[in-house]
Structures are given as structure tokens and as C-alpha cells.
Motif scaffolding. Sequence first.
Motif, PDB file in Angstrom:
ATOM      1  N   LEU A   1       0.908  -1.415   0.231  1.00 55.12           N
ATOM      2  CA  LEU A   1      -0.013  -0.142  -0.023  1.00 55.12           C
ATOM      3  C   LEU A   1       0.883   1.291   0.155  1.00 55.12           C
ATOM      4  N   LEU A   2       1.924   1.257   0.731  1.00 52.44           N
ATOM      5  CA  LEU A   2       2.835   2.319   0.858  1.00 52.44           C
ATOM      6  C   LEU A   2       3.324   2.817  -0.592  1.00 52.44           C
ATOM      7  N   ASN A   3       3.575   1.891  -1.567  1.00 50.87           N
ATOM      8  CA  ASN A   3       3.852   2.263  -2.891  1.00 50.87           C
ATOM      9  C   ASN A   3       2.737   3.038  -3.673  1.00 50.87           C
ATOM     10  N   CYS A   4       1.754   3.248  -3.116  1.00 46.04           N
ATOM     11  CA  CYS A   4       0.719   3.944  -3.849  1.00 46.04           C
ATOM     12  C   CYS A   4       0.620   5.221  -3.347  1.00 46.04           C
ATOM     13  N   LEU A   5       1.386   5.693  -2.117  1.00 51.24           N
ATOM     14  CA  LEU A   5       1.323   6.930  -1.409  1.00 51.24           C
ATOM     15  C   LEU A   5       2.501   7.964  -1.838  1.00 51.24           C
ATOM     16  N   GLU A   6       2.056   9.216  -2.002  1.00 51.18           N
ATOM     17  CA  GLU A   6       2.969  10.220  -2.378  1.00 51.18           C
ATOM     18  C   GLU A   6       3.994  10.205  -1.377  1.00 51.18           C
ATOM     19  N   ALA A   7       5.236  10.689  -1.626  1.00 52.54           N
ATOM     20  CA  ALA A   7       6.328  11.006  -0.561  1.00 52.54           C
ATOM     21  C   ALA A   7       6.076  11.446   0.670  1.00 52.54           C
ATOM     22  N   ASP A   8       5.206  12.493   0.715  1.00 52.29           N
ATOM     23  CA  ASP A   8       4.836  13.114   1.700  1.00 52.29           C
ATOM     24  C   ASP A   8       3.572  12.814   2.620  1.00 52.29           C
TER      25      ASP A   8
ATOM     26  N   SER B   1       4.787   8.560   6.621  1.00 55.66           N
ATOM     27  CA  SER B   1       5.748   9.150   7.450  1.00 55.66           C
ATOM     28  C   SER B   1       5.454   8.530   8.546  1.00 55.66           C
ATOM     29  N   HIS B   2       4.330   8.230   9.114  1.00 54.19           N
ATOM     30  CA  HIS B   2       4.052   7.482  10.501  1.00 54.19           C
ATOM     31  C   HIS B   2       4.710   6.280  10.323  1.00 54.19           C
ATOM     32  N   VAL B   3       4.222   5.276   9.211  1.00 51.96           N
ATOM     33  CA  VAL B   3       4.946   3.896   9.283  1.00 51.96           C
ATOM     34  C   VAL B   3       6.609   4.047   9.273  1.00 51.96           C
ATOM     35  N   LEU B   4       7.025   4.798   8.476  1.00 61.54           N
ATOM     36  CA  LEU B   4       8.373   5.115   8.417  1.00 61.54           C
ATOM     37  C   LEU B   4       9.007   5.299   9.978  1.00 61.54           C
ATOM     38  N   ARG B   5       8.310   6.256  10.767  1.00 64.41           N
ATOM     39  CA  ARG B   5       8.866   6.671  11.897  1.00 64.41           C
ATOM     40  C   ARG B   5       8.612   5.691  12.892  1.00 64.41           C
ATOM     41  N   GLU B   6       7.693   4.922  12.899  1.00 70.57           N
ATOM     42  CA  GLU B   6       7.039   4.196  14.005  1.00 70.57           C
ATOM     43  C   GLU B   6       7.178   2.572  13.810  1.00 70.57           C
ATOM     44  N   ASP B   7       7.084   2.280  12.389  1.00 74.36           N
ATOM     45  CA  ASP B   7       7.281   0.817  12.400  1.00 74.36           C
ATOM     46  C   ASP B   7       8.583   0.390  11.725  1.00 74.36           C
ATOM     47  N   ILE B   8       9.151   1.068  10.831  1.00 77.56           N
ATOM     48  CA  ILE B   8      10.405   0.521   9.977  1.00 77.56           C
ATOM     49  C   ILE B   8      11.648   1.103  10.704  1.00 77.56           C
ATOM     50  N   MET B   9      11.664   2.377  10.897  1.00 79.37           N
ATOM     51  CA  MET B   9      13.020   2.966  11.512  1.00 79.37           C
ATOM     52  C   MET B   9      13.244   2.226  12.891  1.00 79.37           C
ATOM     53  N   ILE B  10      14.707   2.218  13.245  1.00 75.61           N
ATOM     54  CA  ILE B  10      14.879   1.680  14.708  1.00 75.61           C
ATOM     55  C   ILE B  10      15.464   2.913  15.114  1.00 75.61           C
ATOM     56  N   LYS B  11      14.975   3.379  16.398  1.00 76.40           N
ATOM     57  CA  LYS B  11      15.249   4.404  16.969  1.00 76.40           C
ATOM     58  C   LYS B  11      16.369   4.539  17.685  1.00 76.40           C
ATOM     59  N   PRO B  12      17.234   5.744  17.961  1.00 79.72           N
ATOM     60  CA  PRO B  12      18.399   5.500  18.882  1.00 79.72           C
ATOM     61  C   PRO B  12      17.948   5.126  20.264  1.00 79.72           C
TER      62      PRO B  12
ATOM     63  N   PRO C   1      11.997   7.002  -0.761  1.00 77.70           N
ATOM     64  CA  PRO C   1      12.433   8.128  -1.107  1.00 77.70           C
ATOM     65  C   PRO C   1      13.277   8.921  -0.043  1.00 77.70           C
ATOM     66  N   LEU C   2      14.336   9.631  -0.240  1.00 79.57           N
ATOM     67  CA  LEU C   2      15.025  10.361   0.748  1.00 79.57           C
ATOM     68  C   LEU C   2      14.024  11.398   1.391  1.00 79.57           C
ATOM     69  N   TYR C   3      13.270  12.072   0.677  1.00 81.26           N
ATOM     70  CA  TYR C   3      12.293  12.946   1.132  1.00 81.26           C
ATOM     71  C   TYR C   3      11.407  12.545   2.358  1.00 81.26           C
ATOM     72  N   SER C   4      10.959  11.220   1.904  1.00 80.84           N
ATOM     73  CA  SER C   4      10.125  10.398   2.796  1.00 80.84           C
ATOM     74  C   SER C   4      10.643  10.097   4.368  1.00 80.84           C
ATOM     75  N   LEU C   5      11.865   9.631   4.356  1.00 83.02           N
ATOM     76  CA  LEU C   5      12.731   9.559   5.368  1.00 83.02           C
ATOM     77  C   LEU C   5      12.892  10.679   6.287  1.00 83.02           C
ATOM     78  N   LEU C   6      13.293  11.676   5.566  1.00 77.95           N
ATOM     79  CA  LEU C   6      13.415  13.069   6.202  1.00 77.95           C
ATOM     80  C   LEU C   6      12.099  13.471   6.958  1.00 77.95           C
ATOM     81  N   LEU C   7      11.035  13.591   6.142  1.00 80.07           N
ATOM     82  CA  LEU C   7       9.704  13.908   6.538  1.00 80.07           C
ATOM     83  C   LEU C   7       9.280  12.951   7.963  1.00 80.07           C
TER      84      LEU C   7
END
Length: 376
Positions: free
Chosen positions: A108-115, A120-131, A271-277
Motif C-alpha cells: 500500500l505504501l507504494n501508492c502513497l506520495e512521498a509526503d 511518514s508514520h509507518v517509517l517513523r514508528e514501524d520501520i526505523m529503529i530509533k536510537p 525516497p530520501l524525502y520520505s525518510l526526512l519527513l
Amino acid sequence: MDFKFARLQYPKDLDWNLIKCRVNKYHVKSIFIILSLGSCGFFLVENLHQVKDGTWNNYGIDCDIVQKYLKGELKDEFNYKDMQIQVQHLMISKDKTTIYSTFEHRPLLNCLEADHPHLSHVLREDIMIKPNKSYTYYNLRDENATEFNTKHAQQAKDVMEMIFKDKRNGFFVEAGAYDCEISVTLPLEDHYGWTGILVEPMPLTYNLCKQVHRQAHLIHTCLGTKDRPYFTKFDFESAGDVMMSNTSAISTTAGFASQERASVIEMQCFPLYSLLLALGNPTVNLFVLDIEGFELAVLESIPWDKVDIEVLDVETDLAGIFQKDSSREKIIKFLDEKGYDRFSHRNDFNKLTGKYQNDLFVRRDIVKKFNVKQIY
């Protein structure tokens, strides 16, 4: 819009003929329909080529339908299920090491614009490992890895001595973070309190990254060359071979696949932009881009009017080998047009390729602000 999450588990002897994976023109269905199977858990795919739907058709999700709904062009109400599909991959490396990895596909994420906020929520809360701030030490194989006198730290040393002059609490993105110990940004993090995002696609080195206790976000993905997430073939052994002479060649590290072989699997790139957002779109003081020859493609995908990147450290000696429409000269020209001046690194000649390996690009307002001069 309410995104619902479905985590499904199927038996290994599942008859794939019983599973429907289609999206019709009237509504967006969940990717798979349960026929009295399983309970809550993760859906596990052991061999994608045995299923009717997979990465080749976005697991049956039609992004055109999703986009029409998001734009309000369809009047009916829908429930989208953000499926989390676990893909297992077994690879035997050249040195006979068995590498067993599990990847997550979220079509489903492939269907969403970078912003898109959900991305943003999925990348931050589910996919990235926080320090993890509870760690007060690094778990290093080489106790000197944090110092500026190591070979891999020469780039960081140049960045500090030429540009930032001992700047504290900066923010970096390092794409191609490897094991997070042989890392351009580790000395900046240790000595000056920098943090940022570490991007590493290789399973083996990503797992090593997790053990180092870096004080930065870590994500197991590849930087995308498109303006949305997407699936692409990625070679975990090598992006390809670089000919050194008529009779010899060297293999690069992992990268976008140039041929079909057992070490190739479909990864979901972002996209890099998505990671930053996902982290609030911070100013990036240093962007280290080392992705085995596809640097220009990533640079071209960045919405430069929406990001704040002060300095880039770009590997350029493989440009044009795997991404055929690239070259070091094209990268320099592209970034010059985006407002960056090029500087050279010291001690940067790569004997294997016979070229200087990296180029340093400083945005012109930063050149003026810090009075940046070439040092030798």
C-alpha cells in the motif's frame, strides 16, 4: 481516511489457487482474503515466484484506484489494509556463509506520495529503529573506529576541518552505512554529538549495525530513485563487477541488481524525502551518498525545493558503470545547477578503480557562511 492494519498468517501448505489477489474498479480490497485460515500474526512468503500476485503487480493493489480515492475522485467509502508481508530469503555467499533474512513488504505504501502522513508514520514508528539513549557505549570490533585518524574517517575529518569547524549536534544521512562501524559519520556522532539516519540494505551488515548501538535512526532499506516507495531488484552480494583490465575485475558491494542470480531479491525502497519527513524534515548538515554507482539517480529524485541539505559527500568513481546515463561529470554538473560548489577530499585515491573515489559538495551559502576553502 482510516488505515486499518491486517496481519495474517497462513499454513505452509496453503493452496494459492484459493487466494484472491485482485482489485476491481469499484473498491480496494485487502490483498488476501482469508478462507477460514489462521489467526493473527504475520503473513509469510517463502518464495514469491510461487504466488499469483507479488511485487511484479504490487500484490494486486492497483495504485491508480488508491490515488483516485485519495484525490476524492471515487465517492464510495473504502477500508485500506496496510498489509505487512514478511518475505524470507536464504542466500549462500561466495565464502559459503549462509545468510538468512526476513524482509517486510508493504505494498500500500507504494501508492502513497512521498509526503503522505501515513507513510511518514509507518517509517517513523514501524520501520526505523530509533536510537536507544540508554546505551552509553558503542559495541565495536575496533575500539579506534570512532577516531578521525582511521581510513574511513578521512571524509569526516575533511568535512570538519574544511567546513563545519567543530560544529556540534549536527544531523547526517548516511546511505550505504555498511556495518555502522566502518562509517563516515561515526566520529561525528561520537566526538561532536551528531545524530541522523543510517540507511543500510544488506541483511548481514544491517544486523551488525544493530549491534553497534549508534545514536541515530537506523533503517533497513535502499534509497529510492523514484518519488514514491517501490519494489526493485536488489543484489545483496554485489551490484556488479568493475573491470580493472582485460583479464581481471573487482566486485562492488551490494546494490541495485544488474543481473539475475540467487543473491537478488525484491526490496522496497523509499525516497530520501520520505525518510526526512518521518523525522520532521530536519536540516541535513551532511548527506553521505555511497550506493555503488546509482548516486545520480537518487540525486535526481530529490525535491530540492523541499529539503535543506547543506553538504553532500558523494561516491563518484563508479558513476556510469552500472547506471549507464551517469558519470562523475554529470553529477558535478547536476549539483552545480542546484547551487553546490565541489571540493576535493584528501587521501581519496582509490587504487582499485584508478580514480578519486568521492567528491564533496557544499551549498554556496554554506561556503560563504563558513568561509570554506580547499585544503590539501
